[in-house]
Design a protein around this motif. Structure first.
Motif, short mmCIF file in Angstrom:
data_model
loop_
_atom_site.label_atom_id
_atom_site.label_comp_id
_atom_site.label_asym_id
_atom_site.label_seq_id
_atom_site.Cartn_x
_atom_site.Cartn_y
_atom_site.Cartn_z
N GLN A 179 -5.25 1.26 -2.95
CA GLN A 179 -6.47 1.89 -3.44
C GLN A 179 -7.37 0.82 -4.03
O GLN A 179 -7.01 0.17 -5.01
N GLY A 203 -11.91 2.75 -7.55
CA GLY A 203 -12.78 3.91 -7.46
C GLY A 203 -12.87 4.55 -6.10
O GLY A 203 -13.75 5.38 -5.87
N ARG A 204 -11.97 4.20 -5.21
CA ARG A 204 -12.02 4.75 -3.85
C ARG A 204 -10.76 5.56 -3.54
O ARG A 204 -9.86 5.68 -4.36
N GLY A 205 -10.71 6.11 -2.32
CA GLY A 205 -9.52 6.84 -1.89
C GLY A 205 -8.40 5.89 -1.53
O GLY A 205 -8.57 4.67 -1.48
N LEU A 206 -7.22 6.45 -1.28
CA LEU A 206 -6.07 5.64 -0.92
C LEU A 206 -6.03 5.41 0.59
O LEU A 206 -6.44 6.28 1.37
#
Lengths: 114, 115
Positions: free
Chosen positions: A37, A40-43
């Motif tokens: 990750q 601040g983003r998706g996995l």
């Protein structure tokens, strides 16, 4: 039900060095997965290792699984600045295939120093 | 490029409002999931769905509901938003076991702030 726990919580290394992260889990599983990750983003899914496998490679990633110790490790070789991220191991809820959810550890925050 | 799309990147709502978080995937995946991610607590599963109109509670369903009227869309509903629901919400999808890799594809997340 927190199943996987990563160690260390944070890791800072120089660019070009290898980074190793460990994961321990509690119950029997049929696969274990690693995700990355960025802040601040998706996995992003990195690699999956099945319970009948001991080691798996994907590019600069090497994953091992020791079902007798209920542990896994993720090795990133020749690290780059772009590898700076948090890394999570994940195991299927209730040890199944993952259709009823994955349980994630709290992650290892990896910082690659230029 | 296959993807999971969450409708909002950032959202600010008032206490008591009904909030809808939308998630759409274009991979024809059967399974869809909603997680929330909080510092120190990691990712926690709220609800999941393994088929259209099917839903199952995860580990922390209280205060939330979901809707899956179409295979590609999985909505998370906060019936009456509260400040303790301020969080990063992550949607994911995956194939049914046996159909291929069970790895999850995640959306970019919605950072919800309830004031």
């Amino acid at each position: 039900s927190q199943q996987g726990e990563e160690d260390p919580q944070a890791l800072s290394i120089q660019e070009g060095e290898n980074a190793t992260m460990n994961c321990s889990y509690k119950t029997s599983i049929n696969n274990l997965q690693w995700y990355r990750q960025n802040s601040g983003r998706g996995l992003v899914h990195l690699i999956l290792i099945r319970s009948n496998e001991r080691e798996k490679h994907s590019g600069r990633l090497r994953v091992t699984l020791d079902t007798s110790k209920k542990s896994s490790s993720l090795l990133i070789t020749a690290s780059r600045a772009a590898d700076t991220a948090s890394y999570f191991c994940a195991t299927p809820h209730h040890g199944g295939g993952g259709a009823d959810g994955l349980t994630f550890g709290k992650g290892t925050h990896l910082i690659i120093q230029p | 490029d296959v993807k999971v799309t969450q409708s909002s990147r950032y959202l600010v709502k008032r206490t008591g409002e009904k909030v809808f978080l939308e998630c759409v995937q274009d991979m024809d995946h059967e399974n869809m999931f909603w997680y929330r991610q909080d510092p120190g607590l990691g990712l926690r599963l709220i609800y999941f769905s393994y088929d259209v109109k099917m839903k199952e509670k995860g580990d922390i369903p209280e205060g939330y509901s979901v809707s899956r009227e179409k295979k590609e869309r999985f909505s998370l509903i906060l019936e009456s938003a509260s400040t303790n629901q301020t969080s990063m919400y992550l949607c994911a999808s995956s194939l049914r076991p046996g159909q291929g890799s069970p790895g999850y594809t995640f959306g970019s997340g919605t950072r919800l702030t309830v004031v």
